[in-house]
Design a protein around this motif. Structure first.
Motif, PDB file in Angstrom:
ATOM      1  N   PRO A  49      28.644  54.385  47.486  1.00 34.37           N
ATOM      2  CA  PRO A  49      28.276  54.789  46.128  1.00 34.37           C
ATOM      3  C   PRO A  49      27.918  53.558  45.285  1.00 34.37           C
ATOM      4  N   TYR A  50      26.980  53.749  44.363  1.00 35.90           N
ATOM      5  CA  TYR A  50      26.477  52.602  43.587  1.00 35.90           C
ATOM      6  C   TYR A  50      27.610  51.915  42.812  1.00 35.90           C
ATOM      7  N   ASP A  51      28.499  52.693  42.211  1.00 36.95           N
ATOM      8  CA  ASP A  51      29.582  52.087  41.415  1.00 36.95           C
ATOM      9  C   ASP A  51      30.446  51.180  42.287  1.00 36.95           C
ATOM     10  N   GLN A  52      30.748  51.618  43.500  1.00 36.22           N
ATOM     11  CA  GLN A  52      31.571  50.794  44.382  1.00 36.22           C
ATOM     12  C   GLN A  52      30.814  49.540  44.815  1.00 36.22           C
ATOM     13  N   GLN A  53      29.524  49.684  45.104  1.00 36.84           N
ATOM     14  CA  GLN A  53      28.722  48.506  45.447  1.00 36.84           C
ATOM     15  C   GLN A  53      28.710  47.508  44.290  1.00 36.84           C
ATOM     16  N   TRP A  54      28.563  48.046  43.094  1.00 34.07           N
ATOM     17  CA  TRP A  54      28.470  47.165  41.927  1.00 34.07           C
ATOM     18  C   TRP A  54      29.772  46.387  41.747  1.00 34.07           C
ATOM     19  N   ARG A  55      30.906  47.074  41.854  1.00 35.31           N
ATOM     20  CA  ARG A  55      32.195  46.402  41.686  1.00 35.31           C
ATOM     21  C   ARG A  55      32.400  45.331  42.759  1.00 35.31           C
ATOM     22  N   GLU A  56      32.072  45.653  44.001  1.00 40.76           N
ATOM     23  CA  GLU A  56      32.244  44.671  45.075  1.00 40.76           C
ATOM     24  C   GLU A  56      31.328  43.469  44.881  1.00 40.76           C
ATOM     25  N   ALA A  57      30.062  43.728  44.497  1.00 39.88           N
ATOM     26  CA  ALA A  57      29.124  42.624  44.280  1.00 39.88           C
ATOM     27  C   ALA A  57      29.571  41.766  43.092  1.00 39.88           C
ATOM     28  N   GLU A  58      30.023  42.402  42.039  1.00 39.55           N
ATOM     29  CA  GLU A  58      30.489  41.647  40.860  1.00 39.55           C
ATOM     30  C   GLU A  58      31.677  40.773  41.217  1.00 39.55           C
ATOM     31  N   ASP A  59      32.600  41.329  41.975  1.00 40.33           N
ATOM     32  CA  ASP A  59      33.790  40.570  42.372  1.00 40.33           C
ATOM     33  C   ASP A  59      33.406  39.386  43.244  1.00 40.33           C
ATOM     34  N   ALA A  60      32.532  39.607  44.229  1.00 44.24           N
ATOM     35  CA  ALA A  60      32.146  38.535  45.138  1.00 44.24           C
ATOM     36  C   ALA A  60      31.383  37.428  44.416  1.00 44.24           C
ATOM     37  N   MET A  61      30.453  37.799  43.522  1.00 41.67           N
ATOM     38  CA  MET A  61      29.676  36.782  42.809  1.00 41.67           C
ATOM     39  C   MET A  61      30.548  35.993  41.848  1.00 41.67           C
ATOM     40  N   ARG A  62      31.464  36.666  41.172  1.00 44.09           N
ATOM     41  CA  ARG A  62      32.354  35.948  40.247  1.00 44.09           C
ATOM     42  C   ARG A  62      33.225  34.944  40.992  1.00 44.09           C
ATOM     43  N   ILE A  63      33.846  35.392  42.098  1.00 46.89           N
ATOM     44  CA  ILE A  63      34.690  34.477  42.874  1.00 46.89           C
ATOM     45  C   ILE A  63      33.857  33.330  43.437  1.00 46.89           C
ATOM     46  N   GLY A  64      32.625  33.628  43.882  1.00 46.81           N
ATOM     47  CA  GLY A  64      31.772  32.579  44.427  1.00 46.81           C
ATOM     48  C   GLY A  64      31.412  31.534  43.388  1.00 46.81           C
ATOM     49  N   ILE A  65      31.071  31.969  42.178  1.00 47.32           N
ATOM     50  CA  ILE A  65      30.720  31.022  41.112  1.00 47.32           C
ATOM     51  C   ILE A  65      31.942  30.199  40.707  1.00 47.32           C
ATOM     52  N   GLU A  66      33.080  30.839  40.588  1.00 51.85           N
ATOM     53  CA  GLU A  66      34.300  30.114  40.218  1.00 51.85           C
ATOM     54  C   GLU A  66      34.687  29.096  41.286  1.00 51.85           C
ATOM     55  N   THR A  67      34.414  29.397  42.557  1.00 54.44           N
ATOM     56  CA  THR A  67      34.759  28.476  43.639  1.00 54.44           C
ATOM     57  C   THR A  67      33.979  27.172  43.528  1.00 54.44           C
ATOM     58  N   MET A  68      32.722  27.243  43.066  1.00 55.32           N
ATOM     59  CA  MET A  68      31.890  26.040  42.989  1.00 55.32           C
ATOM     60  C   MET A  68      32.435  25.010  42.014  1.00 55.32           C
ATOM     61  N   ILE A  69      33.228  25.456  41.059  1.00 55.73           N
ATOM     62  CA  ILE A  69      33.758  24.522  40.054  1.00 55.73           C
ATOM     63  C   ILE A  69      35.278  24.417  40.132  1.00 55.73           C
ATOM     64  N   ALA A  70      35.875  25.003  41.179  1.00 50.05           N
ATOM     65  CA  ALA A  70      37.330  24.940  41.320  1.00 50.05           C
ATOM     66  C   ALA A  70      37.740  23.560  41.834  1.00 50.05           C
ATOM     67  N   PRO A  71      38.963  23.118  41.568  1.00 50.44           N
ATOM     68  CA  PRO A  71      39.458  21.843  42.122  1.00 50.44           C
ATOM     69  C   PRO A  71      39.359  21.841  43.634  1.00 50.44           C
ATOM     70  N   ARG A  72      39.240  20.640  44.192  1.00 46.65           N
ATOM     71  CA  ARG A  72      39.021  20.518  45.628  1.00 46.65           C
ATOM     72  C   ARG A  72      40.160  21.123  46.453  1.00 46.65           C
ATOM     73  N   ASP A  73      41.379  21.063  45.964  1.00 45.14           N
ATOM     74  CA  ASP A  73      42.527  21.522  46.750  1.00 45.14           C
ATOM     75  C   ASP A  73      42.903  22.973  46.452  1.00 45.14           C
ATOM     76  N   SER A  74      42.078  23.688  45.712  1.00 43.57           N
ATOM     77  CA  SER A  74      42.403  25.075  45.383  1.00 43.57           C
ATOM     78  C   SER A  74      42.117  25.983  46.572  1.00 43.57           C
ATOM     79  N   PRO A  75      42.806  27.128  46.699  1.00 48.39           N
ATOM     80  CA  PRO A  75      42.570  28.055  47.816  1.00 48.39           C
ATOM     81  C   PRO A  75      41.129  28.565  47.811  1.00 48.39           C
ATOM     82  N   ARG A  76      40.586  28.784  48.986  1.00 51.30           N
ATOM     83  CA  ARG A  76      39.210  29.280  49.106  1.00 51.30           C
ATOM     84  C   ARG A  76      39.189  30.797  48.997  1.00 51.30           C
ATOM     85  N   LEU A  77      39.309  31.281  47.789  1.00 52.24           N
ATOM     86  CA  LEU A  77      39.286  32.722  47.572  1.00 52.24           C
ATOM     87  C   LEU A  77      37.946  33.330  47.941  1.00 52.24           C
ATOM     88  N   ASP A  78      36.890  32.513  47.837  1.00 49.02           N
ATOM     89  CA  ASP A  78      35.570  33.040  48.195  1.00 49.02           C
ATOM     90  C   ASP A  78      35.492  33.381  49.686  1.00 49.02           C
TER      91      ASP A  78
END
Length: 397
Positions: A49-78
């Motif tokens: 369903p589109y709503d579920q796709q949207w939530r999953e894509a939003e979650d993945a993109m947010r975590i991915g963007i945050e990972t690029m600026i996270a400290p080097r020793d932070s967990p790889r949530l992405d």
């Protein structure tokens, strides 16, 4: 896991600002991302369903963007997110190439948005962003690799479970379990018609290297199962295919011994076919080099299916013959066997036995005297033929 790229303090600050701006635009980026995926392949719009796709894509993109600026020793949530998505997509049946395309597409979208945010600003900001390109694309590549590995691992596990379920269905059919709906479930699991011509082959296990999995040959489809003392194969026959072709094909694959059942008319009869194939195999002596058909071994099959009566038949027919010296007895029985093989021709039998045809006649007359039976009488001939089969199989066993 690859190390994150080196960054100066100013570069880190500028990348953090750029990523922060992206997070504010995240809903807009997710909408654009999903439109691009559906434009690439309509399949993206059908598996969730589109709503579920949207939530999953939003979650993945947010975590991915945050990972690029996270400290080097932070967990790889992405990477954890990518692994989870890889598992889900494998379970949902999405093709792997579409999963990888989704990560690549999201990566290009994020990178273009970063460049767009730096356009028209001071050159130092754009230069700092370009120095961060390795950081951005390394993270995207790692996410795609993690999702791919998780997908393949899950796919293999699902395939293993499916194979086990299919083999269990095949075993249940061969064991003749009377479970309601079994044949229909097996037809779906095995990708075979529930009704149609089938045969079962049973091969003695020690004869050669076993088959593994489905085997196709000359238009036939074989499904094989290993057992402790034999290998069992189900043969799906086409509308114009018969057992002659199966026997010829198996003789080309292996030296025997083996037995082939008569044709049955559906998956529900495979248990019966397996028992009949085992009976055909029992008509073969241990040193046999052929795969035999039950419908061509019926008299011998009757003998081996009743061992007590077979022993009594040998005693009743060959009683006096059994009292001879072993070498003398062997000559007479060999002569009878060759004469029967030569369809009652003493001349042809003599050629095979390297003796004169009169010698063959003399041995046969002696057999008639010892057994009190005449080879010219059909009933006596039948008894002697069956007794010979029973004697040979009993001696081999």
């Amino acid at each position: 896991m690859a190390a994150r790229g080196r960054r100066t303090g100013d570069d880190w600050k500028l990348l953090t600002e750029a990523c922060g701006a992206l997070l504010e635009r995240l809903p807009e980026l997710v909408d654009e991302h999903l439109r691009g995926l559906v434009g690439h392949s309509p399949f993206y719009g059908h598996f969730l369903p589109y709503d579920q796709q949207w939530r999953e894509a939003e979650d993945a993109m947010r975590i991915g963007i945050e990972t690029m600026i996270a400290p080097r020793d932070s967990p790889r949530l992405d990477l954890e997110c990518a692994e989870a998505k890889g598992r889900r997509r494998a379970q949902q049946g999405m093709p792997l190439e579409l999963l990888v395309h989704a990560y690549r597409s999201a990566g290009y979208l994020v990178w273009d948005a970063l460049l767009e945010g730096a356009a028209g600003r001071e050159p130092a900001r754009l230069a700092a962003l370009m120095r961060s390109a390795t950081t951005v694309w390394t993270a995207i590549d790692e996410q795609a690799a993690a999702a791919t590995e998780s997908y393949r691992t899950t796919e293999l596990e699902l395939r293993r479970r499916t194979d086990e379920q299919v083999q269990a269905l095949l075993d249940a059919l061969l064991e003749d379990r009377r479970t309601p709906g079994l044949a229909a479930r097996a037809a779906a699991g095995l990708d075979l018609p529930e009704h149609g011509p089938y045969a079962v082959v049973v091969l003695r296990a020690e004869r050669r290297e076993p088959f593994h999995g489905p085997v196709r040959g000359a238009g036939y489809r074989f499904l094989w199962r290993m057992r402790a003392d034999s290998e069992v194969g189900v043969v799906a026959l086409g509308p114009d295919q018969g057992l002659d072709g199966v026997a010829a094909l198996l003789d080309g694959w292996c030296a025997g011994p083996g037995g082939i059942s008569p044709v049955v008319r559906g998956l529900a009869e495979l248990g019966l076919a397996r028992r009949l194939a085992e009976l055909a195999l029992r008509t073969c002596p241990p040193d046999a080099a052929k795969v035999v058909r039950l419908d061509q071994r019926m008299p011998t099959a009757l003998v081996v299916s009743q061992p007590e009566l077979a022993d009594r038949l040998v005693t009743e027919v060959f009683g006096a013959l059994l009292e001879l010296e072993p070498a003398d007895r062997a000559v007479l029985l060999e002569t009878l066997e060759v004469w029967l093989t030569c369809e009652g021709s003493a001349g042809r039998a003599a050629g095979r036995l390297y003796c004169h045809r009169n010698t063959v006649f003399n041995r046969l007359r002696r057999l008639e005297q010892l057994t009190a039976r005449s080879l010219a009488r059909p009933r006596d001939l039948t008894e002697m033929t069956l007794a010979l089969d029973a004697y040979r199989l009993r001696a081999a066993g």
